[in-house]
Design a protein around this motif. Structure first.
Motif, PDB file in Angstrom:
ATOM      1  N   VAL A  45      57.516 -77.857 -19.224  1.00 35.08           N
ATOM      2  CA  VAL A  45      58.050 -79.138 -19.691  1.00 35.08           C
ATOM      3  C   VAL A  45      57.000 -80.069 -20.284  1.00 35.08           C
ATOM      4  O   VAL A  45      57.358 -81.068 -20.885  1.00 35.08           O
ATOM      5  CB  VAL A  45      58.842 -79.861 -18.575  1.00 35.08           C
ATOM      6  N   GLY A  46      55.739 -79.736 -20.154  1.00 33.63           N
ATOM      7  CA  GLY A  46      54.747 -80.606 -20.782  1.00 33.63           C
ATOM      8  C   GLY A  46      53.344 -80.349 -20.280  1.00 33.63           C
ATOM      9  O   GLY A  46      53.075 -79.393 -19.538  1.00 33.63           O
ATOM     10  N   PHE A  47      52.471 -81.253 -20.713  1.00 33.81           N
ATOM     11  CA  PHE A  47      51.040 -81.188 -20.417  1.00 33.81           C
ATOM     12  C   PHE A  47      50.706 -82.594 -19.876  1.00 33.81           C
ATOM     13  O   PHE A  47      50.262 -83.463 -20.623  1.00 33.81           O
ATOM     14  CB  PHE A  47      50.335 -80.883 -21.744  1.00 33.81           C
ATOM     15  N   PRO A  48      51.003 -82.843 -18.605  1.00 38.31           N
ATOM     16  CA  PRO A  48      51.056 -84.226 -18.100  1.00 38.31           C
ATOM     17  C   PRO A  48      49.787 -85.045 -18.305  1.00 38.31           C
ATOM     18  O   PRO A  48      49.870 -86.264 -18.473  1.00 38.31           O
ATOM     19  CB  PRO A  48      51.353 -84.049 -16.609  1.00 38.31           C
ATOM     20  N   GLU A  56      55.471 -88.994 -17.767  1.00 36.92           N
ATOM     21  CA  GLU A  56      56.781 -89.569 -17.436  1.00 36.92           C
ATOM     22  C   GLU A  56      57.909 -88.563 -17.696  1.00 36.92           C
ATOM     23  O   GLU A  56      58.837 -88.433 -16.899  1.00 36.92           O
ATOM     24  CB  GLU A  56      56.984 -90.830 -18.307  1.00 36.92           C
ATOM     25  N   SER A  57      57.798 -87.823 -18.812  1.00 35.57           N
ATOM     26  CA  SER A  57      58.852 -86.828 -19.119  1.00 35.57           C
ATOM     27  C   SER A  57      58.862 -85.730 -18.078  1.00 35.57           C
ATOM     28  O   SER A  57      59.930 -85.313 -17.623  1.00 35.57           O
ATOM     29  CB  SER A  57      58.621 -86.132 -20.460  1.00 35.57           C
ATOM     30  N   VAL A  58      57.681 -85.245 -17.692  1.00 34.96           N
ATOM     31  CA  VAL A  58      57.628 -84.164 -16.701  1.00 34.96           C
ATOM     32  C   VAL A  58      58.240 -84.659 -15.391  1.00 34.96           C
ATOM     33  O   VAL A  58      59.042 -83.967 -14.755  1.00 34.96           O
ATOM     34  CB  VAL A  58      56.173 -83.676 -16.490  1.00 34.96           C
ATOM     35  N   ASP A  86      51.032 -83.785  -9.478  1.00 32.09           N
ATOM     36  CA  ASP A  86      51.613 -85.093  -9.173  1.00 32.09           C
ATOM     37  C   ASP A  86      52.924 -85.289  -9.951  1.00 32.09           C
ATOM     38  O   ASP A  86      53.936 -85.742  -9.394  1.00 32.09           O
ATOM     39  CB  ASP A  86      50.573 -86.175  -9.540  1.00 32.09           C
ATOM     40  N   ALA A  87      52.905 -84.917 -11.242  1.00 32.52           N
ATOM     41  CA  ALA A  87      54.101 -85.124 -12.076  1.00 32.52           C
ATOM     42  C   ALA A  87      55.300 -84.330 -11.553  1.00 32.52           C
ATOM     43  O   ALA A  87      56.447 -84.720 -11.742  1.00 32.52           O
ATOM     44  CB  ALA A  87      53.803 -84.746 -13.521  1.00 32.52           C
ATOM     45  N   MET A  88      55.029 -83.192 -10.892  1.00 32.28           N
ATOM     46  CA  MET A  88      56.145 -82.345 -10.422  1.00 32.28           C
ATOM     47  C   MET A  88      56.360 -82.473  -8.918  1.00 32.28           C
ATOM     48  O   MET A  88      57.137 -81.713  -8.323  1.00 32.28           O
ATOM     49  CB  MET A  88      55.847 -80.876 -10.766  1.00 32.28           C
ATOM     50  N   SER A  89      55.670 -83.449  -8.284  1.00 34.46           N
ATOM     51  CA  SER A  89      55.608 -83.470  -6.817  1.00 34.46           C
ATOM     52  C   SER A  89      56.965 -83.658  -6.133  1.00 34.46           C
ATOM     53  O   SER A  89      57.114 -83.358  -4.963  1.00 34.46           O
ATOM     54  CB  SER A  89      54.625 -84.549  -6.351  1.00 34.46           C
ATOM     55  N   ILE A  90      57.964 -84.118  -6.871  1.00 33.59           N
ATOM     56  CA  ILE A  90      59.291 -84.275  -6.268  1.00 33.59           C
ATOM     57  C   ILE A  90      59.929 -82.928  -5.931  1.00 33.59           C
ATOM     58  O   ILE A  90      60.836 -82.827  -5.115  1.00 33.59           O
ATOM     59  CB  ILE A  90      60.203 -85.105  -7.209  1.00 33.59           C
ATOM     60  N   LYS A 127      41.939 -71.975  -7.315  1.00 30.28           N
ATOM     61  CA  LYS A 127      41.841 -72.439  -5.907  1.00 30.28           C
ATOM     62  C   LYS A 127      42.360 -73.872  -5.802  1.00 30.28           C
ATOM     63  O   LYS A 127      43.044 -74.238  -4.850  1.00 30.28           O
ATOM     64  CB  LYS A 127      40.388 -72.359  -5.429  1.00 30.28           C
ATOM     65  N   ARG A 128      42.024 -74.681  -6.798  1.00 32.91           N
ATOM     66  CA  ARG A 128      42.489 -76.073  -6.778  1.00 32.91           C
ATOM     67  C   ARG A 128      44.024 -76.114  -6.849  1.00 32.91           C
ATOM     68  O   ARG A 128      44.679 -76.834  -6.106  1.00 32.91           O
ATOM     69  CB  ARG A 128      41.904 -76.821  -7.980  1.00 32.91           C
ATOM     70  N   ALA A 129      44.594 -75.326  -7.758  1.00 35.20           N
ATOM     71  CA  ALA A 129      46.055 -75.334  -7.932  1.00 35.20           C
ATOM     72  C   ALA A 129      46.753 -74.839  -6.665  1.00 35.20           C
ATOM     73  O   ALA A 129      47.874 -75.268  -6.350  1.00 35.20           O
ATOM     74  CB  ALA A 129      46.444 -74.473  -9.136  1.00 35.20           C
ATOM     75  N   LYS A 130      46.079 -73.946  -5.937  1.00 40.27           N
ATOM     76  CA  LYS A 130      46.693 -73.396  -4.705  1.00 40.27           C
ATOM     77  C   LYS A 130      46.916 -74.468  -3.637  1.00 40.27           C
ATOM     78  O   LYS A 130      47.690 -74.286  -2.720  1.00 40.27           O
ATOM     79  CB  LYS A 130      45.807 -72.275  -4.138  1.00 40.27           C
ATOM     80  N   ARG A 131      46.201 -75.611  -3.765  1.00 38.46           N
ATOM     81  CA  ARG A 131      46.450 -76.711  -2.824  1.00 38.46           C
ATOM     82  C   ARG A 131      47.891 -77.201  -2.960  1.00 38.46           C
ATOM     83  O   ARG A 131      48.440 -77.818  -2.065  1.00 38.46           O
ATOM     84  CB  ARG A 131      45.568 -77.920  -3.170  1.00 38.46           C
ATOM     85  N   TYR A 132      48.477 -76.999  -4.176  1.00 34.10           N
ATOM     86  CA  TYR A 132      49.783 -77.597  -4.450  1.00 34.10           C
ATOM     87  C   TYR A 132      50.929 -76.603  -4.513  1.00 34.10           C
ATOM     88  O   TYR A 132      52.079 -76.970  -4.281  1.00 34.10           O
ATOM     89  CB  TYR A 132      49.730 -78.341  -5.799  1.00 34.10           C
ATOM     90  N   THR A 133      50.645 -75.375  -4.909  1.00 36.54           N
ATOM     91  CA  THR A 133      51.742 -74.408  -5.117  1.00 36.54           C
ATOM     92  C   THR A 133      51.213 -72.980  -5.038  1.00 36.54           C
ATOM     93  O   THR A 133      50.020 -72.739  -5.271  1.00 36.54           O
ATOM     94  CB  THR A 133      52.409 -74.616  -6.510  1.00 36.54           C
TER      95      THR A 133
END
Ligand code: KIV
Ligand code: ZN
Length: 513
Positions: A45-48, A56-58, A86-90, A127-133
């Motif tokens: 959906v984007g490149f936040p 905002e769009s993401v 953060d943009a997808m945290s919901i 490794k950084r991204a793995k903190r979130y997903t």
């Protein structure tokens, strides 16, 4: 048994980044909803990090899309990854897509690194991204020009450290199908842990081979394919997803794979994207071009009448195209309009019948007969215009002659105020209307492009005006559709003024956060 091909749509990221004017949050959401209805598997959906508007769009799309996996792009930079998350945290589940150049050209001349440093950067970011997903896609940018040894090394390392999808992009559309298929085959032969990740491909169309390369890669074992609807995207565009999806369906005898896309939504999605992105579809474009299912020569027509399969490899119904004869006039009732919309494949919940019917009646009064295309355009344009629009065109009057200056007087509702202004110019009635509108809005804008096309046939066709306007170093797009071309022009400018107003509201909101 037939294996599934995961369909990854990047119309809102790779596609959007190539448009002359960026899309509003609402327009992006409308596209995301169409893609969700089409049942693609993943929507990028984007490149936040790229702009507050993209962020905002993401965020908005993440809030509203329920049935499709959402993905956002990030460079191998901590802040990019944090902002994407953060943009997808919901969402409970989402994908972060990290990319890094791997060809010698990108590694040395763009990134000024050596290949060991590239591998370290990729591992660190995963490794950084793995903190979130747990859903992490890694793209070897410019893979098409990367040596196979380096490609195998980085693919092995990124899988080892947690990437679950490995994307092999032909970023500059340089490869040809046989070669690209061999790259995928080599990865399967040489990378020991290749079975731990899904192999994806992402082809650009610089040599017109994006779809061919994608199909070749699928034949070599790739199980995710990335692309855009109508092939929009950087330069010559991305692989057109509708072509890949229908090739998979039409040639399942040869490819032995399938998708879970609802192909009957293809035509509608393609039209929505073309309309919103202001990217016309060439008549002879495969699958969705207006000629794609029409037969012209006498021999072909005769053959099709005897048996459609003589000259048709896909049924138009498979992409949601229905051959319809429409005779709607101002005597037609609401039920007839609703029926027409249903026949075209629209659900009752997707538009407001009262709004559509009242604009239909106005148009029917002016035109006599209203065609399918008119009805669709009315529904889309109405959808794009928020009832809470800040600027509304109340009245305009123009005076124009071949000898004197054109004059216009315009009355605009601006929030709670109603303002009238007039202007005089030697450049014709549209220019006069635009000058009057600009006096009212006071936005410092520069008109960059004005395009008028007839929609429909004959003298009572609709005139669609598309304009591009520069404001504060950003480009805004506006669209107006009426039988009167001065009114279309005025409405296109009012549409731009509303888009600018909304963009200013987003900035204000973000500043207050
Ligand atoms: O074309 C490309 O390499 C890309 C990457 C970001 C996947 O768009
Ligand atoms: Zn790309």
């Amino acid at each position: 048994m037939s294996e599934k091909i995961i369909i990854f749509d990047t119309s809102l990221r790779d596609g959007e980044q190539s448009l002359q004017a960026s899309l509003s949050v609402k327009e992006k959401l409308q596209i995301a909803m169409a893609l969700e209805r089409m049942n693609v598997d993943i929507i990028e959906v984007g490149f936040p990090i790229s702009s507050p508007g993209d962020f905002e769009s993401v965020r908005t799309i993440s809030k509203n899309i329920k049935n499709t996996r959402i993905c956002s792009l990030a460079r191998c930079i901590d802040e990019d990854i944090d902002v994407a998350a953060d943009a997808m945290s919901i969402l409970d589940f989402f994908r972060i897509h990290i990319f890094l150049g791997t060809s010698n050209l990108h590694v040395h001349s763009k990134l000024k690194k050596n290949f060991n440093e590239i591998i370290s950067m990729a591992i660190r970011s995963i490794k950084r991204a793995k903190r979130y997903t747990d859903d992490i896609e890694f793209s070897c940018e410019d893979a098409g020009r990367t040596s196979i040894d380096n490609l195998c090394r980085i693919v092995e390392q990124t899988i080892k450290h947690g990437a679950t999808t490995i994307n092999i992009p032909d970023t500059v559309g340089y490869t040809i199908p046989d070669q690209f298929g061999k790259i995928i085959k080599s990865l399967y032969q040489k990378v020991p842990n290749i079975d731990k990740a899904t192999i994806s491909i992402h082809c650009h169309d610089d040599l017109g081979m994006a779809v061919g390369n994608s199909i070749s890669a699928i034949m070599a074992g790739a199980r995710q394919v990335e692309g855009t609807i109508n092939g929009i995207g950087e330069r010559a565009g991305n692989a057109a997803l509708e072509e890949i999806i229908m090739a998979i369906q039409a040639r399942k005898d040869l490819l032995n794979v399938h998708t879970t896309v609802n192909t009957t939504e293809i035509y509608r999605t393609s039209k929505i994207i073309s309309q919103i992105c202001n990217t016309p579809i060439p008549a002879n474009k495969a699958i969705v071009g207006s000629n794609a299912f029409s037969h012209s020569s006498g021999i072909h027509q005769d053959g099709v009448l005897k048996n459609r399969e003589n000259y048709e490899i896909i049924s138009p119904r498979d992409i949601g195209l229905k051959e319809v004869q429409l005779n709607l006039t101002s005597r037609s009732g609401r039920a007839a309009v609703r029926h027409r919309m249903r026949v075209m494949g629209y659900k009752d919940s997707e538009y407001d019948i009262n709004e559509l019917y009242s604009s239909f009646l106005k148009l029917a009064d002016k035109k006599g007969q209203v065609f399918d295309y008119d009805l669709e355009a009315l529904a889309f344009i109405n959808n794009q215009q928020e009832s809470s629009e800040y600027f509304k065109l109340k009245y305009f009057h123009v005076k124009s002659s071949s000898t004197g200056s054109a004059e216009a007087s315009v009355t605009l509702i601006c929030g709670k105020e109603t303002i009238t202004q007039s202007a005089k110019t030697g450049n014709g009635p549209v220019d006069a209307v635009y000058r009057a509108l600009n006096k009212i809005s006071e936005y410092k804008i520069i008109l960059q492009k004005f395009q008028l096309v007839a929609k429909g046939k004959g003298k009572d066709a609709l005139g669609q005006v598309d304009i591009l306007v520069e404001y504060n170093k950003r480009i805004f797009h506006g669209i107006g559709l009426e039988t009167d071309i001065i009114e279309s022009s005025a409405k296109a400018m009012v549409n731009v003024l509303n888009n600018i107003w909304r963009a200013n509201q987003v900035i204000l909101k973000l500043r207050q956060m």
